[in-house]
Design a protein around this motif. Structure first.
Motif, PDB file in Angstrom:
ATOM      1  N   LEU A 135       2.864  26.363 -54.598  1.00  0.00           N
ATOM      2  CA  LEU A 135       3.870  27.374 -54.937  1.00  0.00           C
ATOM      3  C   LEU A 135       3.519  28.734 -54.336  1.00  0.00           C
ATOM      4  O   LEU A 135       4.396  29.438 -53.822  1.00  0.00           O
ATOM      5  CB  LEU A 135       4.021  27.471 -56.465  1.00  0.00           C
ATOM      6  CG  LEU A 135       5.066  28.461 -56.957  1.00  0.00           C
ATOM      7  CD1 LEU A 135       6.420  28.231 -56.311  1.00  0.00           C
ATOM      8  CD2 LEU A 135       5.195  28.395 -58.471  1.00  0.00           C
ATOM      9  N   ALA A 136       2.223  29.103 -54.366  1.00  0.00           N
ATOM     10  CA  ALA A 136       1.844  30.426 -53.839  1.00  0.00           C
ATOM     11  C   ALA A 136       2.158  30.512 -52.346  1.00  0.00           C
ATOM     12  O   ALA A 136       2.692  31.524 -51.872  1.00  0.00           O
ATOM     13  CB  ALA A 136       0.366  30.691 -54.101  1.00  0.00           C
ATOM     14  N   GLU A 159      -0.393  23.016 -44.007  1.00  0.00           N
ATOM     15  CA  GLU A 159      -0.739  22.256 -45.220  1.00  0.00           C
ATOM     16  C   GLU A 159      -1.374  20.936 -44.762  1.00  0.00           C
ATOM     17  O   GLU A 159      -0.765  20.199 -43.970  1.00  0.00           O
ATOM     18  CB  GLU A 159       0.537  22.040 -46.053  1.00  0.00           C
ATOM     19  CG  GLU A 159       0.467  20.983 -47.120  1.00  0.00           C
ATOM     20  CD  GLU A 159      -0.618  21.195 -48.179  1.00  0.00           C
ATOM     21  OE1 GLU A 159      -0.740  22.296 -48.724  1.00  0.00           O
ATOM     22  OE2 GLU A 159      -1.362  20.220 -48.447  1.00  0.00           O
ATOM     23  N   PRO A 160      -2.605  20.641 -45.234  1.00  0.00           N
ATOM     24  CA  PRO A 160      -3.323  19.451 -44.758  1.00  0.00           C
ATOM     25  C   PRO A 160      -2.541  18.148 -44.958  1.00  0.00           C
ATOM     26  O   PRO A 160      -2.670  17.217 -44.172  1.00  0.00           O
ATOM     27  CB  PRO A 160      -4.607  19.432 -45.597  1.00  0.00           C
ATOM     28  CG  PRO A 160      -4.728  20.778 -46.205  1.00  0.00           C
ATOM     29  CD  PRO A 160      -3.395  21.433 -46.173  1.00  0.00           C
ATOM     30  N   SER A 166       0.502  22.152 -57.574  1.00  0.00           N
ATOM     31  CA  SER A 166       1.946  22.405 -57.650  1.00  0.00           C
ATOM     32  C   SER A 166       2.774  21.127 -57.726  1.00  0.00           C
ATOM     33  O   SER A 166       4.004  21.188 -57.675  1.00  0.00           O
ATOM     34  CB  SER A 166       2.399  23.243 -56.452  1.00  0.00           C
ATOM     35  OG  SER A 166       1.737  24.472 -56.464  1.00  0.00           O
ATOM     36  N   ILE A 212       7.157  25.578 -67.367  1.00  0.00           N
ATOM     37  CA  ILE A 212       8.059  26.556 -67.983  1.00  0.00           C
ATOM     38  C   ILE A 212       7.830  27.934 -67.369  1.00  0.00           C
ATOM     39  O   ILE A 212       6.718  28.281 -66.978  1.00  0.00           O
ATOM     40  CB  ILE A 212       7.892  26.636 -69.523  1.00  0.00           C
ATOM     41  CG1 ILE A 212       6.426  26.763 -69.927  1.00  0.00           C
ATOM     42  CG2 ILE A 212       8.550  25.461 -70.197  1.00  0.00           C
ATOM     43  CD1 ILE A 212       6.233  27.041 -71.410  1.00  0.00           C
ATOM     44  N   GLY A 255      -3.839  30.309 -62.317  1.00  0.00           N
ATOM     45  CA  GLY A 255      -4.076  29.729 -63.639  1.00  0.00           C
ATOM     46  C   GLY A 255      -2.888  28.926 -64.122  1.00  0.00           C
ATOM     47  O   GLY A 255      -2.426  28.010 -63.444  1.00  0.00           O
ATOM     48  N   SER A 256      -2.354  29.299 -65.287  1.00  0.00           N
ATOM     49  CA  SER A 256      -1.253  28.544 -65.894  1.00  0.00           C
ATOM     50  C   SER A 256       0.089  29.215 -65.679  1.00  0.00           C
ATOM     51  O   SER A 256       1.072  28.824 -66.302  1.00  0.00           O
ATOM     52  CB  SER A 256      -1.474  28.434 -67.410  1.00  0.00           C
ATOM     53  OG  SER A 256      -2.734  27.910 -67.677  1.00  0.00           O
ATOM     54  N   THR A 307       4.554  30.252 -61.937  1.00  0.00           N
ATOM     55  CA  THR A 307       6.011  30.433 -61.810  1.00  0.00           C
ATOM     56  C   THR A 307       6.423  31.879 -62.065  1.00  0.00           C
ATOM     57  O   THR A 307       7.434  32.332 -61.545  1.00  0.00           O
ATOM     58  CB  THR A 307       6.796  29.531 -62.788  1.00  0.00           C
ATOM     59  OG1 THR A 307       6.331  29.797 -64.105  1.00  0.00           O
ATOM     60  CG2 THR A 307       6.632  28.065 -62.458  1.00  0.00           C
TER      61      THR A 307
HETATM   62  C1  FAD Z   1      -1.176  20.536 -66.451  1.00  0.00           C
HETATM   63  C2  FAD Z   1      -0.665  21.800 -65.843  1.00  0.00           C
HETATM   64  C3  FAD Z   1       0.474  22.398 -66.361  1.00  0.00           C
HETATM   65  C4  FAD Z   1       0.955  23.584 -65.820  1.00  0.00           C
HETATM   66  N1  FAD Z   1       2.073  24.158 -66.349  1.00  0.00           N
HETATM   67  C5  FAD Z   1       2.546  25.312 -65.830  1.00  0.00           C
HETATM   68  C6  FAD Z   1       3.695  25.928 -66.382  1.00  0.00           C
HETATM   69  O1  FAD Z   1       4.302  25.446 -67.334  1.00  0.00           O
HETATM   70  N2  FAD Z   1       4.130  27.094 -65.824  1.00  0.00           N
HETATM   71  C7  FAD Z   1       3.486  27.675 -64.771  1.00  0.00           C
HETATM   72  O2  FAD Z   1       3.907  28.733 -64.307  1.00  0.00           O
HETATM   73  N3  FAD Z   1       2.383  27.111 -64.235  1.00  0.00           N
HETATM   74  C8  FAD Z   1       1.896  25.947 -64.740  1.00  0.00           C
HETATM   75  N4  FAD Z   1       0.765  25.385 -64.212  1.00  0.00           N
HETATM   76  C9  FAD Z   1       0.062  26.097 -63.141  1.00  0.00           C
HETATM   77  C10 FAD Z   1       0.679  25.864 -61.767  1.00  0.00           C
HETATM   78  O3  FAD Z   1       0.944  24.509 -61.576  1.00  0.00           O
HETATM   79  C11 FAD Z   1      -0.302  26.371 -60.704  1.00  0.00           C
HETATM   80  O4  FAD Z   1      -0.716  27.684 -61.022  1.00  0.00           O
HETATM   81  C12 FAD Z   1       0.317  26.408 -59.323  1.00  0.00           C
HETATM   82  O5  FAD Z   1       0.939  25.194 -59.023  1.00  0.00           O
HETATM   83  C13 FAD Z   1      -0.753  26.725 -58.288  1.00  0.00           C
HETATM   84  O6  FAD Z   1      -0.151  26.833 -57.035  1.00  0.00           O
HETATM   85  P1  FAD Z   1      -1.013  27.224 -55.753  1.00  0.00           P
HETATM   86  O7  FAD Z   1      -0.080  27.278 -54.627  1.00  0.00           O
HETATM   87  O8  FAD Z   1      -1.840  28.419 -56.052  1.00  0.00           O
HETATM   88  O9  FAD Z   1      -2.061  26.034 -55.568  1.00  0.00           O
HETATM   89  P2  FAD Z   1      -1.828  24.522 -55.093  1.00  0.00           P
HETATM   90  O10 FAD Z   1      -0.600  23.957 -55.650  1.00  0.00           O
HETATM   91  O11 FAD Z   1      -3.097  23.810 -55.408  1.00  0.00           O
HETATM   92  O12 FAD Z   1      -1.646  24.626 -53.536  1.00  0.00           O
HETATM   93  C14 FAD Z   1      -2.711  24.885 -52.645  1.00  0.00           C
HETATM   94  C15 FAD Z   1      -2.461  24.095 -51.377  1.00  0.00           C
HETATM   95  O13 FAD Z   1      -3.390  24.514 -50.381  1.00  0.00           O
HETATM   96  C16 FAD Z   1      -3.693  23.396 -49.572  1.00  0.00           C
HETATM   97  N5  FAD Z   1      -4.946  23.674 -48.842  1.00  0.00           N
HETATM   98  C17 FAD Z   1      -6.210  23.563 -49.289  1.00  0.00           C
HETATM   99  N6  FAD Z   1      -7.070  23.927 -48.316  1.00  0.00           N
HETATM  100  C18 FAD Z   1      -6.342  24.282 -47.236  1.00  0.00           C
HETATM  101  C19 FAD Z   1      -6.654  24.767 -45.924  1.00  0.00           C
HETATM  102  N7  FAD Z   1      -7.915  24.978 -45.529  1.00  0.00           N
HETATM  103  N8  FAD Z   1      -5.647  25.033 -45.062  1.00  0.00           N
HETATM  104  C20 FAD Z   1      -4.354  24.865 -45.445  1.00  0.00           C
HETATM  105  N9  FAD Z   1      -4.011  24.415 -46.685  1.00  0.00           N
HETATM  106  C21 FAD Z   1      -4.987  24.128 -47.564  1.00  0.00           C
HETATM  107  C22 FAD Z   1      -3.786  22.265 -50.564  1.00  0.00           C
HETATM  108  O14 FAD Z   1      -3.583  21.017 -49.940  1.00  0.00           O
HETATM  109  C23 FAD Z   1      -2.677  22.600 -51.550  1.00  0.00           C
HETATM  110  O15 FAD Z   1      -1.477  21.928 -51.242  1.00  0.00           O
HETATM  111  C24 FAD Z   1       0.265  24.188 -64.732  1.00  0.00           C
HETATM  112  C25 FAD Z   1      -0.875  23.588 -64.204  1.00  0.00           C
HETATM  113  C26 FAD Z   1      -1.343  22.401 -64.746  1.00  0.00           C
HETATM  114  C27 FAD Z   1      -2.565  21.779 -64.169  1.00  0.00           C
END
Ligand code: FAD
Length: 578
Positions: free
Chosen positions: A247-248, A267-268, A277, A283, A527-528, A531
């Motif tokens: 998502l980020a 994205e790998p 994500s 929520i 973290g959590s 969204t």
């Molecule tokens: C059980 C659970 C319930 C949740 N419920 C909620 C909720 O209700 N509401 C809410 O807002 N949030 C919730 N969250 C949190 C939310 O899911 C995460 O904060 C969010 O998805 C994180 O997104 P991200 O993009 O930071 O990380 P990620 O989704 O982990 O994405 C990082 C990406 O980087 C890629 N990557 C890694 N290394 C490299 C590299 N060297 N080069 C290129 N790409 C790379 C990975 O493959 C991965 O796809 C929940 C989390 C969990 C575990």
């Protein structure tokens, strides 16, 4: 407070009218036409209006409507406005009724109207082509912040405060004498006040002024053009790389693409939302705390920014969230916070909360009527649907020749020279249970120490566990089942499925958002609450990359600064290294 007097919106505070009888005609005649705003919009790919005095928002809706008529594709309108005493939503609705037939934009503004939280509030319309930033608070603070941090400049200034004798703060020399420092070539100023004091300050600072005959009111207004502008807009890169398809990363790619940057999303796995994500049910909710700290403010601003944006991206309806009293904030705190947040968050007593939920609740609650249940994978897929975003299967290397945003979640690239970061992973689990709607009926998500979501009439989703040490999944399911038990007593629930994931959590539980080196930006540690945090973070980073002022003030941004751990580690070791 607004009073309607003889069909005019009147402010008792300033003892003055918001606009005269002609209203939308006034806006054209005083602000747009003398400065040839329509013609100039047609010639520019980015047109920026800055207005002193948001008031009823009339100039914004009129300018946005004009932009849609006159724009050349692709183009953007930035509308920046300052307001110390924002109208309540109720008052704005009342005033807006006059124009919503002719200006459909009014309803869109009402839907997104920010709460009265001091600081910046940014909103998007027309898929991001129209951007509104309102600063709520002392105009000189907001104005200084804008002048100090914006590097793209202003094409048209609208000076629309109440008249100088009733609202001198809006016409201070210290402000008007600085307009020229951010005015672009061909820039204009228009104002309904032809007061000698205003005229003299503008003339002294390089504006050539003409009096405009504003018949039929027989009132003169002013239009001026900056003769020799010194401001040089910052050039920005035309391409960028975003690493991470969660998502980020998808949000960062989207925010950059909307500002005209071509983005390679690395994205790998070659697909978005494959890691944390991939959580199917999330929520959009912000935990209220009694604190008025910059971090509490960032969370609230993130919430009010994300809700309308997500709704427009997913075309989804809100289902609401009830946060029960006692979870992070006590009754009195909830009530006082909710009081300031208008229709975004309301305080409800237990019986009202029970009516909303469709089940009996014994505690009062903060009700978030605009909150929604979203699929993060769907959100990611929609965010990258943009002609300027190319998703490529690959891993970020150590060659950073282009501006790069690192959004790699729990996997921090090792070979890059990054500042010290304090990050750990915290596993979590959600479980879905089926039940009979007769036994366990729920209309809205209920948040207590965890949450229960009505995913469908017969499926309840319960979560999420927060596992400092990794738990056995069956223990997670028992914990989530207990959450259902608290709401529905002994009703029967049949376990259907679970989802497990790993949150990326920082040592202070605050995300890492900002610049780590010249062309390197970080968006990590959500973290959590990705969204309600990651989209505002993406907008902050994209604004920084293109030289536009960010949607958060500096105090609030300092809290998320990627460099903060370096300072702390001078005093103590990284708490996550054993
Ligand atoms: C059980 C659970 C319930 C949740 N419920 C909620 C909720 O209700 N509401 C809410 O807002 N949030 C919730 N969250 C949190 C939310 O899911 C995460 O904060 C969010 O998805 C994180 O997104 P991200 O993009 O930071 O990380 P990620 O989704 O982990 O994405 C990082 C990406 O980087 C890629 N990557 C890694 N290394 C490299 C590299 N060297 N080069 C290129 N790409 C790379 C990975 O493959 C991965 O796809 C929940 C989390 C969990 C575990």
């Amino acid at each position: 407070v607004v009073e309607m007097r003889d069909g005019r919106a009147f402010s008792p505070r300033y003892n003055d009218i918001y606009f005269s009888n002609g209203d939308t005609v006034d806006s054209h005649r005083v602000f747009l036409e003398p400065a040839k705003v329509g013609q100039r919009i047609a010639r520019n790919s980015l047109f920026t209006v800055a207005e002193l005095g948001f008031g009823t928002g009339l100039n914004f809706v009129v300018t946005a409507t004009e932009f849609l008529k006159k724009r050349s594709n692709p183009s953007r309108l930035r509308f920046v406005s300052f307001e110390k005493h924002p109208l309540t939503l109720l008052d704005l609705r009342q005033v807006g009724q006059r124009w919503n037939q002719s200006l459909p934009f009014v309803n869109q503004l009402l839907d997104q109207y920010p709460p009265a939280i001091a600081g910046w509030h940014r909103r998007f319309f027309e898929g991001g082509d129209i951007e509104l930033s309102i600063y709520i608070g002392d105009v000189d603070n907001g104005f200084r912040d804008f002048l100090d941090r914006d590097q793209r400049g202003v094409d048209a200034w609208f000076l629309d405060g109440f008249s100088p004798d009733r609202n001198p703060a809006m016409w201070q020399e210290s402000m008007l004498s600085r307009l020229h420092t951010l005015t672009r070539v061909g820039g204009s100023v228009t104002t309904f006040s032809a007061a000698g004091s205003v005229r003299r300050i503008l003339q002294r600072n390089g504006f050539q002024l003409e009096r405009v005959n504003s018949l039929p009111d027989k009132r003169h207004t002013l239009c001026g053009w900056l003769t020799t502008p010194s401001f040089k807009p910052r050039l920005h890169p035309s391409e960028a790389v975003v690493a991470g398809g969660g998502l980020a990363g998808c949000a960062a790619a989207n925010a950059l693409a909307k500002k005209g940057i071509n983005v390679t999303l690395l994205e790998p796995t070659g697909q978005v939302a494959q890691s944390t994500s991939s959580v199917p049910t999330a929520i959009t909710h912000v935990r209220l705390s009694g604190s008025r700290s910059p971090e509490a403010k960032r969370r609230l601003q993130g919430y009010t920014f994300s809700i309308p944006l997500i709704a427009s991206i997913l075309n989804s309806a809100s289902t609401g969230v009830l946060q029960l009293d006692g979870t992070n904030a006590a009754h009195a705190q909830l009530r006082s916070i909710a009081d300031t947040l208008g229709d975004w968050i309301q305080f409800v007593e237990a019986d009202q909360a029970s009516d909303i939920a469709g089940t009996s609740l014994s505690r009062s609650a903060a009700y978030f009527p605009k909150s929604a249940v979203v699929s993060i994978p769907d959100l990611c897929k929609n965010l990258i649907c943009h002609p300027r975003i190319e998703l490529i299967k690959g891993v970020l290397g150590h060659d950073l020749s282009l501006t790069t945003v690192i959004a790699t979640g729990t996997t921090i690239p090792q070979r890059l020279a990054l500042p010290p970061l304090e990050i750990t992973t915290v596993p979590g689990q959600i479980d879905c249970f089926s039940t009979s709607p007769k036994l366990a009926r729920l209309r809205t998500t209920v948040v207590d120490d965890g949450y229960v979501i009505p995913s469908s009439p017969s499926i309840l989703t319960s979560g999420s566990t927060y596992e400092h040490d990794r738990w056995d999944p069956s223990y997670g399911t028992r914990t989530n089942r207990t959450r259902l038990g608290k709401l529905f007593g002994h009703a029967l629930f049949r376990w259907v499925q679970r989802y497990r994931g790993w949150r990326c959590v920082t040592s202070d539980r605050i995300p890492i958002i900002g610049q780590a080196a010249d062309d390197l930006w970080l968006s990590l540690g959500y973290g959590s609450s990705a969204t309600t945090s990651a989209l505002l973070a993406a907008e902050t980073i994209a604004s920084g990359i293109v030289g536009e002022f960010p949607p958060l003030d500096t105090h609030t941004l300092d809290v998320t600064d990627p460099m903060r751990f370096a300072d702390r580690q001078k005093r103590r070791p990284n708490p996550f290294t054993k």
